[in-house]
Design a protein around this motif. Structure first.
Motif, PDB file in Angstrom:
ATOM      1  N   SER A  53     -12.942  -6.829 -18.578  1.00 15.86           N
ATOM      2  CA  SER A  53     -12.753  -6.719 -19.013  1.00 15.86           C
ATOM      3  C   SER A  53     -12.648  -5.226 -19.389  1.00 15.86           C
ATOM      4  N   ALA A  54     -13.422  -4.621 -19.059  1.00 16.59           N
ATOM      5  CA  ALA A  54     -13.253  -3.388 -19.184  1.00 16.59           C
ATOM      6  C   ALA A  54     -12.092  -2.317 -19.027  1.00 16.59           C
ATOM      7  N   GLY A  55     -11.719  -2.869 -17.933  1.00 24.13           N
ATOM      8  CA  GLY A  55     -10.704  -2.016 -17.253  1.00 24.13           C
ATOM      9  C   GLY A  55     -10.874  -0.560 -17.782  1.00 24.13           C
ATOM     10  N   GLY A  56     -11.526   0.236 -16.664  1.00 26.08           N
ATOM     11  CA  GLY A  56     -12.305   1.996 -16.491  1.00 26.08           C
ATOM     12  C   GLY A  56     -12.782   2.343 -18.567  1.00 26.08           C
ATOM     13  N   GLY A  57     -13.128   1.491 -19.365  1.00 29.89           N
ATOM     14  CA  GLY A  57     -13.416   1.824 -20.593  1.00 29.89           C
ATOM     15  C   GLY A  57     -15.247   1.753 -20.349  1.00 29.89           C
ATOM     16  N   VAL A  58     -15.599   1.778 -19.201  1.00 28.83           N
ATOM     17  CA  VAL A  58     -17.249   2.360 -19.285  1.00 28.83           C
ATOM     18  C   VAL A  58     -17.563   3.376 -19.149  1.00 28.83           C
ATOM     19  N   ARG A  59     -18.761   3.630 -19.995  1.00 30.23           N
ATOM     20  CA  ARG A  59     -19.686   4.919 -20.396  1.00 30.23           C
ATOM     21  C   ARG A  59     -20.933   5.037 -20.368  1.00 30.23           C
ATOM     22  N   ILE A  60     -21.857   5.061 -19.194  1.00 25.31           N
ATOM     23  CA  ILE A  60     -23.317   5.513 -19.683  1.00 25.31           C
ATOM     24  C   ILE A  60     -23.542   7.126 -19.999  1.00 25.31           C
ATOM     25  N   LEU A  61     -24.059   6.947 -21.282  1.00 23.99           N
ATOM     26  CA  LEU A  61     -24.802   8.100 -22.020  1.00 23.99           C
ATOM     27  C   LEU A  61     -25.706   7.271 -21.909  1.00 23.99           C
ATOM     28  N   SER A  62     -26.429   9.040 -21.496  1.00 22.65           N
ATOM     29  CA  SER A  62     -28.493   9.014 -21.025  1.00 22.65           C
ATOM     30  C   SER A  62     -28.344  11.303 -20.987  1.00 22.65           C
ATOM     31  N   ARG A  63     -30.127  10.689 -20.928  1.00 25.27           N
ATOM     32  CA  ARG A  63     -30.015  11.475 -20.975  1.00 25.27           C
ATOM     33  C   ARG A  63     -30.301  12.409 -19.921  1.00 25.27           C
ATOM     34  N   THR A  64     -30.593  13.665 -19.494  1.00 22.76           N
ATOM     35  CA  THR A  64     -30.313  14.313 -18.304  1.00 22.76           C
ATOM     36  C   THR A  64     -31.136  13.624 -16.832  1.00 22.76           C
ATOM     37  N   VAL A  65     -30.616  12.854 -15.895  1.00 22.78           N
ATOM     38  CA  VAL A  65     -31.150  12.268 -15.122  1.00 22.78           C
ATOM     39  C   VAL A  65     -31.344  13.313 -13.804  1.00 22.78           C
ATOM     40  N   THR A  66     -32.902  13.212 -13.652  1.00 18.03           N
ATOM     41  CA  THR A  66     -33.557  14.018 -12.280  1.00 18.03           C
ATOM     42  C   THR A  66     -33.336  13.130 -11.393  1.00 18.03           C
ATOM     43  N   PRO A 103     -32.899  11.350  -7.883  1.00 13.83           N
ATOM     44  CA  PRO A 103     -30.984  11.303  -6.809  1.00 13.83           C
ATOM     45  C   PRO A 103     -30.525   9.744  -6.329  1.00 13.83           C
ATOM     46  N   SER A 104     -31.600   9.339  -6.580  1.00 13.65           N
ATOM     47  CA  SER A 104     -31.091   7.974  -6.561  1.00 13.65           C
ATOM     48  C   SER A 104     -30.481   7.423  -7.662  1.00 13.65           C
ATOM     49  N   THR A 105     -30.812   7.576  -8.537  1.00 12.76           N
ATOM     50  CA  THR A 105     -30.640   6.970 -10.337  1.00 12.76           C
ATOM     51  C   THR A 105     -28.649   7.457 -10.047  1.00 12.76           C
ATOM     52  N   ARG A 106     -28.691   8.856  -9.766  1.00 12.42           N
ATOM     53  CA  ARG A 106     -27.388   9.045 -10.039  1.00 12.42           C
ATOM     54  C   ARG A 106     -26.393   8.759  -8.613  1.00 12.42           C
ATOM     55  N   ASP A 107     -27.365   8.573  -7.597  1.00 11.16           N
ATOM     56  CA  ASP A 107     -26.069   8.120  -6.621  1.00 11.16           C
ATOM     57  C   ASP A 107     -25.593   6.797  -7.240  1.00 11.16           C
ATOM     58  N   TRP A 108     -26.560   5.118  -8.296  1.00  9.74           N
ATOM     59  CA  TRP A 108     -26.002   4.390  -8.054  1.00  9.74           C
ATOM     60  C   TRP A 108     -25.330   4.765  -9.653  1.00  9.74           C
ATOM     61  N   ILE A 109     -25.425   5.537 -10.020  1.00  6.61           N
ATOM     62  CA  ILE A 109     -24.544   5.960 -11.424  1.00  6.61           C
ATOM     63  C   ILE A 109     -23.372   5.761 -10.817  1.00  6.61           C
ATOM     64  N   GLY A 110     -22.578   6.945  -9.984  1.00  3.75           N
ATOM     65  CA  GLY A 110     -22.036   7.421  -9.107  1.00  3.75           C
ATOM     66  C   GLY A 110     -21.351   5.725  -8.432  1.00  3.75           C
ATOM     67  N   ARG A 111     -21.984   5.485  -7.864  1.00  3.99           N
ATOM     68  CA  ARG A 111     -21.413   4.027  -7.125  1.00  3.99           C
ATOM     69  C   ARG A 111     -20.693   2.714  -7.633  1.00  3.99           C
ATOM     70  N   PHE A 112     -21.812   2.598  -9.040  1.00  5.11           N
ATOM     71  CA  PHE A 112     -21.433   1.510 -10.079  1.00  5.11           C
ATOM     72  C   PHE A 112     -19.962   2.404 -10.458  1.00  5.11           C
ATOM     73  N   LEU A 113     -19.950   3.737 -11.067  1.00  9.13           N
ATOM     74  CA  LEU A 113     -18.394   4.001 -12.163  1.00  9.13           C
ATOM     75  C   LEU A 113     -17.621   4.094 -11.299  1.00  9.13           C
ATOM     76  N   ALA A 164     -39.459  -6.056 -16.922  1.00  6.69           N
ATOM     77  CA  ALA A 164     -38.147  -4.770 -16.390  1.00  6.69           C
ATOM     78  C   ALA A 164     -38.012  -4.428 -15.150  1.00  6.69           C
ATOM     79  N   ARG A 165     -36.899  -3.649 -15.524  1.00  6.16           N
ATOM     80  CA  ARG A 165     -36.031  -3.370 -14.432  1.00  6.16           C
ATOM     81  C   ARG A 165     -34.997  -1.774 -15.045  1.00  6.16           C
ATOM     82  N   THR A 166     -35.366  -1.306 -13.963  1.00  6.00           N
ATOM     83  CA  THR A 166     -35.110   0.264 -14.040  1.00  6.00           C
ATOM     84  C   THR A 166     -33.924   0.151 -14.187  1.00  6.00           C
ATOM     85  N   LEU A 167     -32.555   0.767 -15.021  1.00  7.25           N
ATOM     86  CA  LEU A 167     -31.738   1.391 -14.591  1.00  7.25           C
ATOM     87  C   LEU A 167     -31.131   1.314 -13.021  1.00  7.25           C
ATOM     88  N   ARG A 168     -31.462   2.283 -12.445  1.00  8.64           N
ATOM     89  CA  ARG A 168     -31.020   1.881 -11.083  1.00  8.64           C
ATOM     90  C   ARG A 168     -30.732   0.230 -10.489  1.00  8.64           C
TER      91      ARG A 168
END
Lengths: 782, 221
Positions: free
Chosen positions: A153-166, A168-178, A472-476
């Motif tokens: 029900s977010a309708g595009g209103g999703v935001r990920i706030l993080s410190r610098t993500v170094t 590459p695989s997490t960045r890739d998944w942030i891109g896919r998720f968004l 625990a589970r990583t963000l990725r």
């Protein structure tokens, strides 16, 4: 049954008296009680034991694994975004010590205090075990269901706030998720380099940090950048800086490069400033004028017109700056101007100076940039506005505690309450997760799969050194699961390496083994990630400079505030690490506290001395009370306060420690270790302002005793303790390079008087001996 | 008054107890666990393995050459033999004879003690790995225990050619392992003072000779 001494010992009887089994949950106190009982009953019964200890051998005879023999696993440090390579020394299945990985091309075997101490966080009992939903412990399935429902029900209103993500695989998944759910990723760093990034964005069209090559630099002009201690990538910088700080090379090896010359401008005292050849103090408001003066002088050498006369108004140290400009110009192509200021105008001037000095492509590499910081203060400000307006429906906060870091100045706490569904990834409860609907705790780096590319093309891999100690589970993995991919982290990281990163290696054969090579050595090199080509844009830089308001000097009795990072506890995320609190700060020698650092002259003017509690009040009324400490070498117009303290929950340390030794508490129940400087930060249009804010400092009349390991500047033996020999002994040898080159022998201290020994004469000590030698020219006190 | 009675009682007990100990003429210092012979989770017999079968100590305790700890072997080491030897030999022999007499295949005989090993390995009744069963390491009770403040390394002692029995005693005749020496510092020093540094030299009679190190820092650091 008879024992070798001939006395009767009935094993059954012995077993009866055997003390309770020492299991994991037996406390130290219980153990001591039992041990005490053991002593008493041993004399009485003559047949008793200490606690029964179990030996639990492995089931499988794994090759190379031997009880008592440590082995090393190559992985990556997550203490900061520089992501140094580490070797984790594992004994009996647990990492017990971290060391730098000498095969890592960036950190080259170095590891800072924060990295070394990050091991302790793995074993932190505060860590969250499993998913948390609305403050209650929940199953991961329940958390996933709640998040999926909120996302639907977010309708595009999703935001990920993080410190610098170094990663590459997490960045890739942030891109896919968004891409799937619609939204944006906002990066923000508590130790922001946003102004530096903005300046390069304006000047080159590339929002990246140039990689700094101190080893190629003859003359370094540094402005408020503690690059050996806390700034960006201190381990990498310390290594490359030290490569050019070898007087031996300068004396003996003729073809080797000369020793570098380092001129440092700063307002507070840092270990980088103390390592400099020349150190000059400026207030934060004077820094930009000083940089402008330098830039104008360099432009004069270059024969360019820069029209910066107005900027240079009121600059201190004008003569020194002109001389420095001449030195820098003489070392054109081997010179470097660096600036750690949070003022985009000052950063723009430094970029301009470097451009004229031909630093880009020589000492600064923007073609293969560094991504240790990507954080954008402007994006954070826009995010807070969006949150306030209700546009943000789901906010995922990763690896960050903005409620603590931003205090109330930025209004983040209120904005957060307007977001319907907040997910955090806090590994232990923090102030943001306390307000979140769900917490999906992230694992410690030492128990998880991860990767890092802090500098483009330099790939590091993290691998588990121990089975997870907490659920625990990583963000990725969480993002993948919320996008419908339930593979585990190993599969996700490996897949990214095989399918994406492998394309950047030489040859098809190499691509297949890239991941395996990284598993073994922790580090591999690849071609840089594709990115925009830097293109010089003078107009853009000018526009940035014009838009950044000129800092105004404070008037009257006000001081300028500097919120700085300490080498030991640079950020709030390390505030629960007792090893770091125990480490004396190299400048103040204080442990367990942050202070209002004042120069002795200012302290005298305010009528305070070490330990007197002062109240630091900003113009908007925000105030912090903390003890003062005197730091010689600091600018008289400045009060410096370390960030990273005053974290809630740190009163956990009040109940630990040896209470029988002068039993004073490091922190009282319900209070925090140190005071929170974040209250004094200001999030402005141009970004977070960490220094230069006008504050008033007043004594409150209270006083506390500070824990310090050594009085200031006591290099010599105190007079009342000195013997005749001490008065002639030189502790640190000071000389100049030219003197040394003329007469290399004169700087070598000689021992005078008879050789003394701790051993008695009948005790031979002809065997191997060892000595410790510290190269004080390379030593930066880290 | 009520609180003095227990103290008086305790004092009496202490005096009586001390008297009893002195009468036994053996005062054991705290931490001296000589003769300790705890029950183990599996009734493993060193007498059979090291004594009757003459298996070398280092065959199982191979850590003594490679690590500071001799170590207790992983269960897989036991399984090298015990995947075949599932019960005492005479019981198996009996079953074979019975099977021959009844003209059938001999049944698999598993002794209760061996079953504990197979349970640890997560093996089923046919000794096949069963994914349903949890593999659980065996929790042996430690017999020899030095305090944390002393560093002892098996490697140098084994390399020097010391017989295991010199410190561990006649393990070959022990059903259950018993601490033979008192493992006190004096006991270590007795040997260190008389063992020549040169491995080919004759044992030195007096302290102060050219013996192996007795530096404090050799073991305490």
């Amino acid at each position: 049954m008879r024992d070798p001494n001939g006395s009767t010992t009935d094993p059954a009887r012995c077993d009866d008296i055997v003390l309770p089994v020492e299991r994991d949950n037996a406390s130290r106190r219980t153990f001591l009680k039992l041990a005490g009982f053991g002593v008493a009953s041993a004399t009485l019964a003559g047949c008793t034991r200490g606690p029964v200890r179990l030996v639990v051998p492995r089931l499988d005879a794994a090759e190379g694994v031997q009880a008592g023999r440590p082995f090393w696993i190559a992985t990556t440090c997550a203490g900061c975004e520089a992501r140094c390579g580490v070797l984790a020394r594992c004994r009996d299945g647990r990492p017990i010590k971290l060391e730098g990985n000498p095969d890592h091309a960036v950190s080259r075997g170095g590891l800072c205090a924060v990295g070394q101490a990050s091991l302790l966080d793995l074993y932190d009992g505060r860590r969250t075990d499993g998913a948390v939903l609305r403050g209650e412990s929940a199953t991961w399935e329940a958390l996933d269901a709640a998040v999926t429902e909120a996302l639907a029900s977010a309708g595009g209103g999703v935001r990920i706030l993080s410190r610098t993500v170094t990663s590459p695989s997490t960045r890739d998944w942030i891109g896919r998720f968004l891409a799937q759910h619609g939204g944006t990723h906002v990066e923000w760093d508590p130790r922001s380099a946003s102004a530096l990034l903005d300046a390069h964005d304006a000047a080159f069209g590339v929002r990246a940090l140039p990689r700094m090559h101190f080893e190629r630099t003859d003359v370094i002009a540094a402005f408020d950048a503690d690059f050996l201690g806390t700034w960006l990538s201190p381990v990498e910088f310390a290594k490359s800086y030290a490569a050019r700080r070898r007087p031996d090379d300068a004396v003996t090896a003729t073809p080797s490069p000369p020793m570098s010359r380092h001129v440092h401008f700063e307002s507070a005292m840092s270990i980088t400033g103390s390592a400099a050849d020349e150190r000059l103090v400026v207030t934060p408001s004077e820094l930009r004028a000083a940089l402008a003066t330098l830039t104008i002088a360099i432009a004069g050498h270059a024969g360019r017109r820069v029209d910066l006369a107005a900027e240079a108004d009121g600059a201190p140290h004008a003569e020194a700056l002109l001389a420095l400009a001449a030195e820098l110009w003489a070392a054109k192509g081997r010179a470097l101007v660096i600036c750690g200021s949070d003022d985009p105008g000052a950063q723009a001037l430094a970029v301009l100076a470097n451009e004229m000095l031909g630093s880009y492509g020589a000492t600064l590499d923007l073609a293969r940039p560094s991504f240790v910081r990507r954080g954008d203060d402007g994006a954070l400000r826009r995010l807070i506005d969006e949150m306030r307006s209700g546009a943000v429906k789901v906010l995922i906060v990763h690896d960050l505690d903005p409620v603590y870091e931003l205090a109330d100045g930025a209004g983040f706490r209120d904005a957060l309450s307007k977001v319907p569904f907040v997910v955090t990834t806090a590994c232990a409860p923090d102030e943001t997760s306390a307000q979140a609907a769900a917490n999906a705790p992230a694992p410690h780096e030492l128990e998880s799969w991860n990767d890092a590319e802090a500098i483009t093309g330099q790939l590091s891999l993290s691998q588990p050194t121990v089975p997870p100690l907490r659920s625990a589970r990583t963000l990725r993995a969480s993002l993948a699961r919320w996008s419908g991919d339930s593979r585990d982290d190993h599969a996700l990281v490996r897949d990214h390496w095989k399918s994406v990163l492998a394309r950047r290696t030489q040859g098809a054969g190499a691509a297949g083994v890239l991941f395996d090579r990284a598993l073994e050595s922790g580090f591999v090199q690849a071609r840089p990630a594709p990115g925009a080509t830097p293109r010089w844009n003078d107009a853009g830089l000018r526009a940035l400079l014009a838009a950044a308001p000129r800092p105004t000097p404070t008037d009257g009795g006000a001081l300028e505030l500097v919120v700085h990072a300490k080498v030991g506890v640079p950020e709030g995320r390390h505030a629960h690490n007792a090893w770091l609190h125990e480490m004396p700060d190299p400048i103040t020698t204080l442990v367990w506290d942050n202070c209002a650092q004042l120069s002795p002259a200012t302290a005298a003017r305010l009528g305070v001395s070490d330990g007197d509690v002062v109240r630091v009040v900003a113009d908007d009324g925000a105030a912090v009370e903390l003890p003062a400490t005197l730091v010689p070498g600091q600018h008289d117009g400045v009060v410096a306060v370390a960030a990273g303290y005053g974290v809630s929950g740190t009163d956990r340390f009040s109940r630990i420690g040896p209470s029988w030794l002068e039993g004073r508490l490091t922190v009282r129940e319900g209070e925090t270790v140190g005071a929170r400087a974040a209250a004094l930060l200001e999030l402005r249009e141009q970004g977070l302002r960490r220094s230069g804010r006008a504050v008033t400092v007043r004594a409150t009349g209270d006083s506390v005793e500070l824990a310090t390991t050594q009085d200031h500047h006591r290099m010599e033996v105190p007079a009342h303790l000195a013997t005749a020999r001490d008065s002639t002994r030189r502790v640190a040898v000071v000389t100049t390079l030219s003197e040394l080159q003329e007469n290399p022998a004169h700087a070598i201290p000689r021992h005078e008087g008879p050789e003394a020994s701790l051993w008695t004469r009948d005790h031979d000590n002809d065997g191997p001996r060892w000595g410790l030698v510290v190269d004080l020219t390379a030593c930066n006190g880290c | 008054m009520s609180c003095t009675a227990p103290i008086a009682f305790a004092a009496c007990t202490l005096v009586v107890g001390l008297g009893a100990v002195l009468a036994e003429t053996e005062i054991r210092l705290p931490g001296n666990h000589q003769g300790y012979e705890p029950l183990q989770p599996i009734a493993y017999s060193h007498r059979i393995h090291a004594g009757e079968l003459q298996i070398d100590c280092l065959a199982c305790h191979y850590g003594a050459e490679k690590s500071r700890h001799a170590g207790i072997p992983p269960a897989e080491v036991c399984m090298q033999c015990h995947q075949h030897v599932t019960a005492p030999f005479d019981t198996i022999l009996e079953e074979r004879e019975l099977a021959a007499a009844e003209e059938r295949e001999p049944r698999l005989i598993v002794s209760p003690e061996m079953r504990k090993l197979y349970d640890a390995m997560g093996l089923d009744d046919e000794l096949k790995p069963d994914p349903e069963r949890e593999r659980r390491p065996i929790e042996w009770v430690r017999v020899h225990q030095l305090p944390d403040f002393v560093y002892f390394d098996h490697r140098v002692h084994v390399a020097r050619g010391l017989a295991c029995a010199q410190c561990h005693g006649p393990v070959r005749s022990m059903e259950r392992v018993r601490q033979f020496a008192d493992l006190s510092m004096g006991w270590c020093m007795d040997c260190h003072r008389t063992t020549p540094a040169d491995r080919n030299a004759a044992p030195a009679a007096t302290p102060g000779g050219d013996h192996v190190s007795i530096d404090c820092a050799r073991c305490h650091y």
